[in-house]
Design an enzyme around this catalytic site. Structure first.
Site, PDB file in Angstrom:
ATOM      1  N   ALA A  76      37.880  31.731  38.125  1.00 13.51           N
ATOM      2  CA  ALA A  76      37.521  32.662  39.201  1.00 13.51           C
ATOM      3  C   ALA A  76      38.731  33.462  39.659  1.00 13.51           C
ATOM      4  O   ALA A  76      39.550  32.974  40.443  1.00 13.51           O
ATOM      5  CB  ALA A  76      36.914  31.887  40.371  1.00 13.51           C
ATOM      6  N   GLU A 133      37.497  39.458  42.649  1.00 15.30           N
ATOM      7  CA  GLU A 133      37.017  39.441  44.040  1.00 15.30           C
ATOM      8  C   GLU A 133      36.317  40.769  44.339  1.00 15.30           C
ATOM      9  O   GLU A 133      36.480  41.726  43.581  1.00 15.30           O
ATOM     10  CB  GLU A 133      38.214  39.263  44.995  1.00 15.30           C
ATOM     11  CG  GLU A 133      38.945  37.946  44.785  1.00 15.30           C
ATOM     12  CD  GLU A 133      40.106  37.752  45.754  1.00 15.30           C
ATOM     13  OE1 GLU A 133      40.307  38.612  46.645  1.00 15.30           O
ATOM     14  OE2 GLU A 133      40.802  36.739  45.605  1.00 15.30           O
ATOM     15  N   PRO A 134      35.577  40.850  45.449  1.00 15.97           N
ATOM     16  CA  PRO A 134      34.888  42.108  45.763  1.00 15.97           C
ATOM     17  C   PRO A 134      35.839  43.307  45.811  1.00 15.97           C
ATOM     18  O   PRO A 134      35.459  44.425  45.504  1.00 15.97           O
ATOM     19  CB  PRO A 134      34.274  41.840  47.143  1.00 15.97           C
ATOM     20  CG  PRO A 134      34.094  40.360  47.186  1.00 15.97           C
ATOM     21  CD  PRO A 134      35.231  39.774  46.395  1.00 15.97           C
ATOM     22  N   GLY A 187      39.117  44.102  40.374  1.00 20.23           N
ATOM     23  CA  GLY A 187      38.745  43.487  39.094  1.00 20.23           C
ATOM     24  C   GLY A 187      39.950  43.501  38.184  1.00 20.23           C
ATOM     25  O   GLY A 187      40.606  42.489  37.942  1.00 20.23           O
ATOM     26  N   GLU A 227      38.176  39.230  31.083  1.00 21.74           N
ATOM     27  CA  GLU A 227      39.534  38.841  30.669  1.00 21.74           C
ATOM     28  C   GLU A 227      40.397  40.076  30.402  1.00 21.74           C
ATOM     29  O   GLU A 227      41.303  40.049  29.565  1.00 21.74           O
ATOM     30  CB  GLU A 227      39.510  37.933  29.439  1.00 21.74           C
ATOM     31  CG  GLU A 227      38.872  36.575  29.682  1.00 21.74           C
ATOM     32  CD  GLU A 227      39.612  35.746  30.722  1.00 21.74           C
ATOM     33  OE1 GLU A 227      39.005  35.452  31.782  1.00 21.74           O
ATOM     34  OE2 GLU A 227      40.779  35.385  30.493  1.00 21.74           O
ATOM     35  N   THR A 250      39.866  44.581  30.689  1.00 25.11           N
ATOM     36  CA  THR A 250      39.093  45.592  29.944  1.00 25.11           C
ATOM     37  C   THR A 250      39.911  46.165  28.783  1.00 25.11           C
ATOM     38  O   THR A 250      41.131  45.978  28.712  1.00 25.11           O
ATOM     39  CB  THR A 250      38.710  46.779  30.872  1.00 25.11           C
ATOM     40  OG1 THR A 250      39.926  47.423  31.284  1.00 25.11           O
ATOM     41  CG2 THR A 250      37.916  46.326  32.085  1.00 25.11           C
TER      42      THR A 250
HETATM   43  C1  LIG Z   1      29.181  39.231  33.018  1.00 28.18           C
HETATM   44  C2  LIG Z   1      30.531  39.180  33.626  1.00 28.18           C
HETATM   45  C3  LIG Z   1      31.250  37.999  33.605  1.00 28.18           C
HETATM   46  C4  LIG Z   1      32.505  37.922  34.201  1.00 28.18           C
HETATM   47  N1  LIG Z   1      33.166  36.728  34.221  1.00 28.18           N
HETATM   48  C5  LIG Z   1      34.305  36.624  34.946  1.00 28.18           C
HETATM   49  C6  LIG Z   1      34.912  35.340  35.136  1.00 28.18           C
HETATM   50  O1  LIG Z   1      34.485  34.322  34.592  1.00 28.18           O
HETATM   51  N2  LIG Z   1      35.991  35.280  35.954  1.00 28.18           N
HETATM   52  C7  LIG Z   1      36.513  36.371  36.584  1.00 28.18           C
HETATM   53  O2  LIG Z   1      37.474  36.233  37.319  1.00 28.18           O
HETATM   54  N3  LIG Z   1      35.973  37.614  36.400  1.00 28.18           N
HETATM   55  C8  LIG Z   1      34.879  37.752  35.604  1.00 28.18           C
HETATM   56  N4  LIG Z   1      34.305  38.979  35.439  1.00 28.18           N
HETATM   57  C9  LIG Z   1      34.909  40.141  36.049  1.00 28.18           C
HETATM   58  C10 LIG Z   1      35.678  41.002  35.052  1.00 28.18           C
HETATM   59  O3  LIG Z   1      36.844  40.332  34.636  1.00 28.18           O
HETATM   60  C11 LIG Z   1      35.973  42.365  35.690  1.00 28.18           C
HETATM   61  O4  LIG Z   1      34.733  43.034  35.812  1.00 28.18           O
HETATM   62  C12 LIG Z   1      36.942  43.178  34.899  1.00 28.18           C
HETATM   63  O5  LIG Z   1      38.233  42.638  34.992  1.00 28.18           O
HETATM   64  C13 LIG Z   1      36.999  44.633  35.329  1.00 28.18           C
HETATM   65  O6  LIG Z   1      37.119  44.736  36.698  1.00 28.18           O
HETATM   66  P1  LIG Z   1      36.164  45.712  37.539  1.00 28.18           P
HETATM   67  O7  LIG Z   1      34.784  45.438  37.127  1.00 28.18           O
HETATM   68  O8  LIG Z   1      36.505  45.612  38.973  1.00 28.18           O
HETATM   69  O9  LIG Z   1      36.536  47.161  37.028  1.00 28.18           O
HETATM   70  P2  LIG Z   1      37.730  48.080  37.545  1.00 28.18           P
HETATM   71  O10 LIG Z   1      39.019  47.358  37.575  1.00 28.18           O
HETATM   72  O11 LIG Z   1      37.300  48.768  38.800  1.00 28.18           O
HETATM   73  O12 LIG Z   1      37.772  49.152  36.363  1.00 28.18           O
HETATM   74  C14 LIG Z   1      36.756  50.143  36.196  1.00 28.18           C
HETATM   75  C15 LIG Z   1      37.142  50.979  34.976  1.00 28.18           C
HETATM   76  O13 LIG Z   1      38.441  51.575  35.174  1.00 28.18           O
HETATM   77  C16 LIG Z   1      39.326  51.209  34.120  1.00 28.18           C
HETATM   78  N5  LIG Z   1      40.667  51.013  34.663  1.00 28.18           N
HETATM   79  C17 LIG Z   1      41.051  50.219  35.687  1.00 28.18           C
HETATM   80  N6  LIG Z   1      42.384  50.302  35.876  1.00 28.18           N
HETATM   81  C18 LIG Z   1      42.856  51.158  34.927  1.00 28.18           C
HETATM   82  C19 LIG Z   1      44.161  51.655  34.600  1.00 28.18           C
HETATM   83  N7  LIG Z   1      45.243  51.282  35.262  1.00 28.18           N
HETATM   84  N8  LIG Z   1      44.254  52.527  33.566  1.00 28.18           N
HETATM   85  C20 LIG Z   1      43.156  52.923  32.868  1.00 28.18           C
HETATM   86  N9  LIG Z   1      41.901  52.479  33.150  1.00 28.18           N
HETATM   87  C21 LIG Z   1      41.770  51.625  34.160  1.00 28.18           C
HETATM   88  C22 LIG Z   1      38.756  49.896  33.572  1.00 28.18           C
HETATM   89  O14 LIG Z   1      39.166  49.675  32.248  1.00 28.18           O
HETATM   90  C23 LIG Z   1      37.261  50.137  33.698  1.00 28.18           C
HETATM   91  O15 LIG Z   1      36.817  50.869  32.599  1.00 28.18           O
HETATM   92  C24 LIG Z   1      33.071  39.087  34.799  1.00 28.18           C
HETATM   93  C25 LIG Z   1      32.360  40.297  34.792  1.00 28.18           C
HETATM   94  C26 LIG Z   1      31.110  40.358  34.230  1.00 28.18           C
HETATM   95  C27 LIG Z   1      30.357  41.666  34.247  1.00 28.18           C
END
Ligand SMILES: Cc1cc2nc3c(=O)[nH]c(=O)nc-3n(C[C@H](O)[C@H](O)[C@H](O)COP(=O)(O)OP(=O)(O)OC[C@H]3O[C@@H](n4cnc5c(N)ncnc54)[C@H](O)[C@@H]3O)c2cc1C
Length: 409
Positions: free
Chosen positions: A140, A143-144, A147, A386, A388
């Site tokens: 985990a 957080e809200p 990501g 893990e 993007t």
């Molecule tokens: C089904 C599912 C399972 C998950 N399981 C887990 C889990 O077990 N544990 C956990 O902790 N989290 C988990 N997550 C969360 C996941 O790790 C996050 O969704 C992910 O890290 C991306 O964060 P975000 O969704 O807030 O996107 P954001 O960080 O808001 O990013 C949105 C977009 O902007 C891009 N972006 C962001 N920053 C940059 C940058 N500096 N340069 C270029 N592009 C950028 C991203 O690549 C993405 O395309 C899960 C999510 C899902 C949907």
């Protein structure tokens, strides 16, 4: 001379995982895709089997999620690879690949093999490894409020006597409802920035821990994705992973180290889905009379065959990159760059191959007559969690150019 064959011992365990994928996962794959949030009871048999094997000492629980093997075992493997060793990371990777070939949502629901297990294996002390040897740990971080920016953790951990008291909200936690333990990232002192972020092992029955709700998703519907609340959640003092000291010089390298183990694993999941899609597509193309030749240049073949060869080359590259990253982890070589390379390449390849397979199979690909459309939906998450695709590319660029995270955002 490079030998890319897997050593005998690894081949045997990969074959075993493939058998599980064929006989247990594939027959129930569509059933749980259509029944989101329903618990796959078939996995209980597997849990009992893993527990039985662990009790008899035949297999280590959690090992398949990036385990750490002792030196004597590594030495035994070493003879097979002329001085190099393959340990927990490599066998975890092959297990993840083969079972994801069966069904990646079910793979993420296998008891005792959560991403948190890999995190524990990466940074736990020997005493903690013993104590948390028989757990199913989810991870985990998210957080809200964030990501991708994992330095923005707002969940807090305050020491109160012999216990840590945790407060915060964690979202999108894979296996967050079913796992027995959760590895939670929290700050022990927000004024000290990212260096104060530590990971904590929170048992399911810890007072103050609750599941707020489960998410509905595009794919991996067999896997539960939970929102967790930590409200004055109390855990023992020695459930902090790694050193409790805040070393501002070192930043949050300690917790980030867990990604070196988990990213190659997620890459392997994407490789598994890509391989499944390629196999299905090959069968469909063959039925349609399209010949895929390895002796004729792609440009002189059917357009679908040329596409297939391109996808297969991408698949091979992703596979080899993920093997390299896990091999480096097993051999205690710093692998952050290679872990991110493998995750970036495999994440992209998984979605590219599975969606292209839907496209080339036409109406059959889009329909529920095969699992191609499901794999197209399932694969996208492997390019998101893990870290993007874009974040992996950023890390690779930073490492290659020698830039810090402040210099290249
Ligand atoms: C089904 C599912 C399972 C998950 N399981 C887990 C889990 O077990 N544990 C956990 O902790 N989290 C988990 N997550 C969360 C996941 O790790 C996050 O969704 C992910 O890290 C991306 O964060 P975000 O969704 O807030 O996107 P954001 O960080 O808001 O990013 C949105 C977009 O902007 C891009 N972006 C962001 N920053 C940059 C940058 N500096 N340069 C270029 N592009 C950028 C991203 O690549 C993405 O395309 C899960 C999510 C899902 C949907």
């Amino acid at each position: 001379m490079i030998n890319l064959e897997l050593p005998k011992k690894l081949r045997a365990s990969a074959n075993q995982a493939h058998q599980v994928a064929t006989e247990i996962f594939r027959p129930i794959s569509r059933k749980y895709d259509l029944a989101e949030h329903e618990y796959p009871v078939e996995l209980d048999t597997m849990a009992a089997m893993v527990e039985g094997l662990a009790d008899s000492g035949t297999q280590k629980i959690g090992g398949a999620a990036g385990g750490r093997e002792d030196d004597s075992e590594s030495d035994a493997h070493a003879t097979e690879l002329l001085g190099n060793s393959n340990g927990g990371n490599m066998s975890a990777l092959l297990n993840a690949l083969e079972t994801s070939w069966g069904d990646v949502g079910l793979m993420l629901s296998i008891p005792y093999q959560g991403l948190g297990n890999a995190a524990i294996a990466a940074v736990a002390t020997d005493e903690q490894l013993k104590r948390f040897g028989k757990v199913w740990a989810s991870m985990a971080i998210t957080e809200p409020s964030f990501g991708s920016d994992s330095a923005a953790v707002t969940t807090t951990a305050v020491l109160d006597g012999d216990e840590w008291v945790l407060n915060g909200e964690k979202i999108f936690v894979t296996a967050g409802q079913r796992s027995t333990h959760i590895v939670v990232w929290a700050s022990v002192d927000k004024s000290l920035g990212r260096a104060a972020i530590k990971s904590f092992v929170v048992p399911r029955d810890a007072p103050g821990l609750s599941v707020a709700r489960l998410e509905h998703k595009l794919g991996i519907k067999a896997s539960d994705t939970a929102v967790l609340l930590l409200q004055d959640c109390r855990i023992p003092k020695d459930n902090i992973l790694g050193s409790p000291e805040v070393n501002v010089e070192k930043g949050f390298a300690g917790v980030m180290q867990t990604f070196d183990n988990t990213r190659p694993l997620v890459a392997a999941m994407a490789v598994g889905v890509a391989r499944a899609a390629l196999e299905e597509l090959r069968a469909i193309l063959t039925d349609a009379g399209v010949e895929i030749s390895y002796d004729t240049p792609p440009n002189n073949q059917h357009a679908a065959a040329a596409e297939f060869l391109r996808m297969e080359a991408d698949y091979e590259a992703a596979y080899l990159l993920s093997l390299r990253a896990a091999w480096m982890a097993d051999n205690k070589k710093p692998n952050s760059l290679e872990a991110s390379m493998s995750k970036a390449k495999a994440g992209r390849t998984g979605t590219d191959v599975s969606l292209k397979a839907v496209e080339l199979a036409g109406a059959i690909g889009y329909s529920q007559r095969t699992l191609l459309e499901k794999w197209g939906r399932d694969s996208k998450i492997l390019d998101i969690f893990e870290g993007t695709q874009q974040i992996q590319q950023l890390i690779v660029a930073r490492r290659i150019l020698g830039k810090t995270s402040a210099e290249l955002k």
